[in-house]
Design an enzyme around this catalytic site. Structure first.
Site, PDB file in Angstrom:
ATOM      1  N   LYS A   1       4.262  -7.402  15.037  1.00 48.69           N
ATOM      2  CA  LYS A   1       3.461  -7.115  13.844  1.00 48.69           C
ATOM      3  C   LYS A   1       2.035  -7.584  14.079  1.00 48.69           C
TER       4      LYS A   1
ATOM      5  N   CYS B   1      -6.332  -2.463  13.172  1.00 51.30           N
ATOM      6  CA  CYS B   1      -7.719  -2.577  12.688  1.00 51.30           C
ATOM      7  C   CYS B   1      -8.703  -1.980  13.690  1.00 51.30           C
TER       8      CYS B   1
ATOM      9  N   SER C   1      -5.746   1.517  -2.377  1.00 50.92           N
ATOM     10  CA  SER C   1      -5.101   1.927  -1.118  1.00 50.92           C
ATOM     11  C   SER C   1      -4.073   3.034  -1.261  1.00 50.92           C
TER      12      SER C   1
ATOM     13  N   GLN D   1       9.969  -4.994   9.026  1.00 56.02           N
ATOM     14  CA  GLN D   1      10.293  -5.099   7.597  1.00 56.02           C
ATOM     15  C   GLN D   1      11.745  -4.699   7.336  1.00 56.02           C
TER      16      GLN D   1
ATOM     17  N   ASP E   1       3.295  -7.488   0.218  1.00 54.96           N
ATOM     18  CA  ASP E   1       2.143  -7.498   1.123  1.00 54.96           C
ATOM     19  C   ASP E   1       1.023  -8.234   0.411  1.00 54.96           C
TER      20      ASP E   1
ATOM     21  N   GLU F   1       4.516  -9.108   4.482  1.00 55.62           N
ATOM     22  CA  GLU F   1       3.841  -8.301   5.499  1.00 55.62           C
ATOM     23  C   GLU F   1       2.633  -8.966   6.155  1.00 55.62           C
TER      24      GLU F   1
ATOM     25  N   SER G   1       1.634  -0.388  -5.347  1.00 54.57           N
ATOM     26  CA  SER G   1       0.745  -0.681  -4.238  1.00 54.57           C
ATOM     27  C   SER G   1       0.286  -2.136  -4.342  1.00 54.57           C
TER      28      SER G   1
ATOM     29  N   HIS H   1       0.806  -1.229   0.000  1.00 58.31           N
ATOM     30  CA  HIS H   1       0.000   0.000   0.000  1.00 58.31           C
ATOM     31  C   HIS H   1       0.841   1.282   0.000  1.00 58.31           C
TER      32      HIS H   1
ATOM     33  N   HIS I   1      -3.982   1.877   8.694  1.00 56.56           N
ATOM     34  CA  HIS I   1      -3.550   2.028  10.084  1.00 56.56           C
ATOM     35  C   HIS I   1      -2.722   3.306  10.242  1.00 56.56           C
TER      36      HIS I   1
ATOM     37  N   ASN J   1       4.817 -10.978   9.239  1.00 55.55           N
ATOM     38  CA  ASN J   1       3.511 -10.957   9.910  1.00 55.55           C
ATOM     39  C   ASN J   1       3.572 -11.609  11.287  1.00 55.55           C
TER      40      ASN J   1
ATOM     41  N   ASP K   1      -0.398  -4.590  14.703  1.00 57.68           N
ATOM     42  CA  ASP K   1      -0.967  -4.060  13.447  1.00 57.68           C
ATOM     43  C   ASP K   1      -2.336  -4.686  13.175  1.00 57.68           C
ATOM     44  N   ASN K   2      -2.384  -6.015  13.134  1.00 58.69           N
ATOM     45  CA  ASN K   2      -3.643  -6.681  12.778  1.00 58.69           C
ATOM     46  C   ASN K   2      -4.731  -6.381  13.815  1.00 58.69           C
TER      47      ASN K   2
ATOM     48  N   SER L   1       5.322  -2.476  12.535  1.00 61.87           N
ATOM     49  CA  SER L   1       5.360  -3.425  11.416  1.00 61.87           C
ATOM     50  C   SER L   1       6.591  -3.179  10.542  1.00 61.87           C
TER      51      SER L   1
ATOM     52  N   HIS M   1      -8.921  -9.875   3.365  1.00 64.27           N
ATOM     53  CA  HIS M   1      -7.974  -9.880   2.253  1.00 64.27           C
ATOM     54  C   HIS M   1      -8.666  -9.530   0.949  1.00 64.27           C
TER      55      HIS M   1
HETATM   56  P1  NAD Z   1      -6.245 -15.025  11.566  1.00 63.67           P
HETATM   57  O1  NAD Z   1      -5.910 -16.329  10.976  1.00 63.67           O
HETATM   58  O2  NAD Z   1      -5.710 -14.648  12.907  1.00 63.67           O
HETATM   59  O3  NAD Z   1      -7.841 -14.818  11.620  1.00 63.67           O
HETATM   60  C1  NAD Z   1      -8.738 -15.239  10.675  1.00 63.67           C
HETATM   61  C2  NAD Z   1      -9.880 -15.944  11.419  1.00 63.67           C
HETATM   62  O4  NAD Z   1     -10.944 -16.231  10.512  1.00 63.67           O
HETATM   63  C3  NAD Z   1      -9.451 -17.277  12.020  1.00 63.67           C
HETATM   64  O5  NAD Z   1      -9.688 -17.285  13.419  1.00 63.67           O
HETATM   65  C4  NAD Z   1     -10.303 -18.304  11.285  1.00 63.67           C
HETATM   66  O6  NAD Z   1     -10.656 -19.404  12.103  1.00 63.67           O
HETATM   67  C5  NAD Z   1     -11.496 -17.479  10.866  1.00 63.67           C
HETATM   68  N1  NAD Z   1     -12.245 -18.024   9.733  1.00 63.67           N
HETATM   69  C6  NAD Z   1     -11.786 -18.665   8.622  1.00 63.67           C
HETATM   70  N2  NAD Z   1     -12.796 -19.035   7.826  1.00 63.67           N
HETATM   71  C7  NAD Z   1     -13.932 -18.615   8.428  1.00 63.67           C
HETATM   72  C8  NAD Z   1     -15.311 -18.707   8.093  1.00 63.67           C
HETATM   73  N3  NAD Z   1     -15.712 -19.334   6.990  1.00 63.67           N
HETATM   74  N4  NAD Z   1     -16.208 -18.150   8.930  1.00 63.67           N
HETATM   75  C9  NAD Z   1     -15.818 -17.531  10.081  1.00 63.67           C
HETATM   76  N5  NAD Z   1     -14.520 -17.431  10.451  1.00 63.67           N
HETATM   77  C10 NAD Z   1     -13.587 -17.964   9.639  1.00 63.67           C
HETATM   78  O7  NAD Z   1      -5.761 -13.929  10.501  1.00 63.67           O
HETATM   79  P2  NAD Z   1      -5.627 -12.345  10.764  1.00 63.67           P
HETATM   80  O8  NAD Z   1      -4.222 -12.040  11.072  1.00 63.67           O
HETATM   81  O9  NAD Z   1      -6.705 -11.914  11.643  1.00 63.67           O
HETATM   82  O10 NAD Z   1      -5.857 -11.828   9.268  1.00 63.67           O
HETATM   83  C11 NAD Z   1      -7.096 -11.986   8.633  1.00 63.67           C
HETATM   84  C12 NAD Z   1      -7.029 -11.393   7.231  1.00 63.67           C
HETATM   85  O11 NAD Z   1      -6.839  -9.974   7.329  1.00 63.67           O
HETATM   86  C13 NAD Z   1      -5.869 -11.891   6.393  1.00 63.67           C
HETATM   87  O12 NAD Z   1      -6.276 -12.008   5.060  1.00 63.67           O
HETATM   88  C14 NAD Z   1      -4.828 -10.772   6.505  1.00 63.67           C
HETATM   89  O13 NAD Z   1      -3.954 -10.786   5.411  1.00 63.67           O
HETATM   90  C15 NAD Z   1      -5.697  -9.556   6.569  1.00 63.67           C
HETATM   91  N6  NAD Z   1      -5.166  -8.364   7.248  1.00 63.67           N
HETATM   92  C16 NAD Z   1      -5.732  -7.172   6.906  1.00 63.67           C
HETATM   93  C17 NAD Z   1      -5.324  -6.007   7.525  1.00 63.67           C
HETATM   94  C18 NAD Z   1      -5.871  -4.695   7.118  1.00 63.67           C
HETATM   95  O14 NAD Z   1      -5.287  -3.668   7.427  1.00 63.67           O
HETATM   96  N7  NAD Z   1      -6.981  -4.635   6.421  1.00 63.67           N
HETATM   97  C19 NAD Z   1      -4.372  -6.060   8.546  1.00 63.67           C
HETATM   98  C20 NAD Z   1      -3.833  -7.293   8.900  1.00 63.67           C
HETATM   99  C21 NAD Z   1      -4.248  -8.447   8.251  1.00 63.67           C
HETATM  100  N1  SAH Z   2      -2.936  -7.473  -1.138  1.00 64.13           N
HETATM  101  C1  SAH Z   2      -3.826  -7.444  -0.010  1.00 64.13           C
HETATM  102  C2  SAH Z   2      -3.030  -7.108   1.183  1.00 64.13           C
HETATM  103  C3  SAH Z   2      -3.650  -7.222   2.541  1.00 64.13           C
HETATM  104  S1  SAH Z   2      -3.381  -5.757   3.306  1.00 64.13           S
HETATM  105  C4  SAH Z   2      -4.951  -6.523  -0.376  1.00 64.13           C
HETATM  106  O1  SAH Z   2      -4.852  -5.303  -0.264  1.00 64.13           O
HETATM  107  O2  SAH Z   2      -5.936  -7.002  -0.861  1.00 64.13           O
HETATM  108  C5  SAH Z   2      -3.131  -5.987   4.923  1.00 64.13           C
HETATM  109  C6  SAH Z   2      -1.907  -5.228   5.355  1.00 64.13           C
HETATM  110  O3  SAH Z   2      -2.067  -3.825   5.147  1.00 64.13           O
HETATM  111  C7  SAH Z   2      -1.678  -5.380   6.820  1.00 64.13           C
HETATM  112  O4  SAH Z   2      -0.866  -6.479   7.099  1.00 64.13           O
HETATM  113  C8  SAH Z   2      -1.070  -4.044   7.238  1.00 64.13           C
HETATM  114  O5  SAH Z   2       0.261  -4.196   7.674  1.00 64.13           O
HETATM  115  C9  SAH Z   2      -1.123  -3.192   5.974  1.00 64.13           C
HETATM  116  N2  SAH Z   2      -1.532  -1.818   6.260  1.00 64.13           N
HETATM  117  C10 SAH Z   2      -2.558  -1.372   7.013  1.00 64.13           C
HETATM  118  N3  SAH Z   2      -2.560  -0.020   7.081  1.00 64.13           N
HETATM  119  C11 SAH Z   2      -1.517   0.404   6.334  1.00 64.13           C
HETATM  120  C12 SAH Z   2      -0.980   1.692   6.034  1.00 64.13           C
HETATM  121  N4  SAH Z   2      -1.511   2.816   6.529  1.00 64.13           N
HETATM  122  N5  SAH Z   2       0.099   1.738   5.201  1.00 64.13           N
HETATM  123  C13 SAH Z   2       0.654   0.610   4.721  1.00 64.13           C
HETATM  124  N6  SAH Z   2       0.200  -0.618   4.997  1.00 64.13           N
HETATM  125  C14 SAH Z   2      -0.860  -0.729   5.796  1.00 64.13           C
END
Ligand code: NAD
Ligand code: SAH
Length: 459
Positions: A209, A218, A64, A390, A113, A179, A59, A36, A378, A204, A213-214, A386, A324
């Site tokens: 991390k 979030c 993003s 890296q 990422d 990541e 990105s 991103h 974030h 990750n 971060d997660n 995070s 994701h």
């Molecule tokens: P995680 O494995 O800790 O959590 C995912 C959870 O979903 C697990 O507990 C799993 O049992 C559950 N799950 C799977 N299938 C399911 C279903 N059908 N119904 C209900 N629950 C179900 O993973 P995480 O670290 O929490 O990451 C989750 C996703 O978010 C990943 O794809 C990761 O890459 C992404 N992510 C996004 C951001 C962001 O900024 N948007 C940040 C970090 C991670």
């Molecule tokens: N390719 C996927 C990637 C998942 S993004 C997609 O976009 O569909 C999830 C990651 O975004 C997290 O692990 C987190 O580290 C990262 N992220 C969240 N906020 C961010 C920010 N402000 N800048 C850069 N990365 C960030």
């Protein structure tokens, strides 16, 4: 004199470690990043360039990029191919450009990422091997996944002109640092299949991390995305969080804190029990689909909220994904639903109206990451945790490039570095860490200077 007896007169010998790191990267690491292109990432890029690397960036998500961050980096620090609102075609073009370091080969290191840069190289190498053996080009129509068709088309279109591009790239590559949870999952799959082409560091699963971060990232950026997109009042609403892993825990906490009644869906009994212990209900989506106001997917899985669920939702229920890919929500089913109408309220906020009921749901960021699509992801403090991981991972791969320490496998950083990342962030928040006495350290069998926990400790 130094310990080795070397004479010197310098300003500050305590800067020697920092100098060594900078010298190592100054030996000319070429780094491609697919992550991103935000303000936070801009700081990562400038850290890498300050350490001496040359950088090309794209990105890892079509929505993003923060265009002002991209412009500043493009003007001042690195080659950038990223803008907010890319088409998928443009997205993969950007990824290819970021990997293209000219005829001498590709990058030395990748910051990934979600694993898309890694995927393009792996698919490219695969196609080049087939082409060399059989003269056959990849066939985009061999898959019905629209995005993968684009990947195959890009590879096919480049293959004739340069049939060894990705092979040269993989030969040069020292490694990748990944990541996010889903990207890491892809790497472990490749390791298990024996198809991983270069060493990988799993950033990750550094505690500093994923447990920050997660979770806390979030917890901050989910409500930010919801409010910027819809201005919805969260208090009093029923919110469903699908998945209660690290991301789900952060999202549920934010929604509960804002006054929503939170319901969790899970497949894993341990995570489900954790949700219950936090006072949340655990149900299935079917149980709650017609009573909830806000739906958030956090699973990293696919087919979580299907069009048949969406049809049964309340008018103006909000549906979004912070996990994701856009396939956590059945966007394809929604787009192809007979008679459905899409009304764009503003970019990344769409109301979809079903013909039978004339009621609509609001889908954020077209089913892609809503915190980065509708808000700015974030905040810097948590991304600093995070991205410190890296940078350490990149330095580690580069430092060990000739030693063979890292094989074509996936590694996590050692715990003392994880603890160091945390330690570096304590001061800013005014913490005063207690120091172990020798006696205490012996009593609990840890070194005074850490690491303080065994590898199996779960935090
Ligand atoms: P995680 O494995 O800790 O959590 C995912 C959870 O979903 C697990 O507990 C799993 O049992 C559950 N799950 C799977 N299938 C399911 C279903 N059908 N119904 C209900 N629950 C179900 O993973 P995480 O670290 O929490 O990451 C989750 C996703 O978010 C990943 O794809 C990761 O890459 C992404 N992510 C996004 C951001 C962001 O900024 N948007 C940040 C970090 C991670
Ligand atoms: N390719 C996927 C990637 C998942 S993004 C997609 O976009 O569909 C999830 C990651 O975004 C997290 O692990 C987190 O580290 C990262 N992220 C969240 N906020 C961010 C920010 N402000 N800048 C850069 N990365 C960030």
């Amino acid at each position: 004199k130094t310990a080795a007896g070397r004479e010197y007169k310098v300003k500050d010998m305590s800067q020697a470690d920092f100098g060594r790191l900078e010298i190592e990267l100054a030996e000319g690491a070429k780094i491609t990043g697919s992550l991103h292109m935000t303000i936070q990432t801009a700081v990562l890029i400038e850290t890498l360039t300050a350490l001496g690397a040359e950088v090309r960036w794209c990105s890892c998500n079509i929505f993003s990029t923060q265009d002002h961050a991209a412009a500043a980096i493009a003007r001042d620090s690195a080659a950038v191919f990223a803008w907010k609102g890319e088409t998928l075609q443009e997205y993969w073009w950007c990824t290819e450009r970021a990997l293209d370091w000219g005829p001498t080969g590709g990058p030395d290191l990748i910051v990934d990422d979600g694993g898309d840069a890694t995927l393009l190289i792996h698919e490219g190498v695969k196609a080049e091997e087939v082409y060399e053996k059989t003269g056959q080009l990849p066939d985009p129509s061999s898959t019905d996944n629209a995005e993968f068709q684009i990947v195959l088309t890009i590879i096919r279109d480049g293959l004739k002109a340069d049939p060894k591009k990705y092979t040269r790239m993989k030969e040069r590559l020292v490694g990748v640092s990944e990541e996010t949870t889903t990207g890491v999952k892809r790497l472990y799959q490749m390791q298990a299949n024996g198809t991983l082409l270069f060493p990988a560091i799993n950033v990750n699963d550094s505690v500093t991390k994923s447990k920050f971060d997660n979770l806390y990232g979030c917890r901050h950026s989910l409500p930010d995305g919801l409010m910027r997109a819809t201005d919805v009042m969260i208090a009093g609403k029923v919110a469903v969080v699908c998945g209660y892993g690290d991301v789900g825990k952060g999202c549920a906490a934010a929604l509960k804190q804002a006054g929503a009644r939170v319901i969790v869906t899970e497949i894993d009994p341990i995570c489900a029990l954790q949700a219950l212990m936090e006072g949340l209900q655990v149900l299935t989506l079917e149980d709650v689909v017609s009573e909830a106001d806000i739906f958030v997917t956090t699973t990293g899985n696919k087919d979580i909220i299907m069009v048949n669920h969406m049809r049964k939702m309340k008018n103006n229920a909000i549906v979004c994904n912070i996990g994701h890919f856009d396939n956590e929500i059945d966007m394809l089913g929604l787009e192809n639903y007979p008679g459905v109408k899409r009304i764009t309220i503003k970019p990344q906020t769409d109301r979809w109206v079903f013909p039978e009921t004339n009621t609509g749901i609001i889908v954020l960021a077209e089913g892609r990451l809503m915190n980065l699509g509708c808000a700015t992801g974030h905040p810097s403090f948590v991304m600093s945790c995070s991205f410190t991981n890296q940078v350490i991972a990149q330095l580690e791969l580069w430092k060990e490039k000739a030693t063979g320490k890292y094989e074509k496998k996936v590694y996590v950083l050692p715990k003392h570095l994880d603890e160091k990342v945390a330690a570096l962030h304590l001061g800013k928040l005014g913490a005063n860490l207690t120091k172990l006495t020798k006696d205490q350290a012996d009593y609990i069998s840890v070194p005074i200077e850490g690491p303080y926990k065994p590898p199996h400790y779960r935090y």
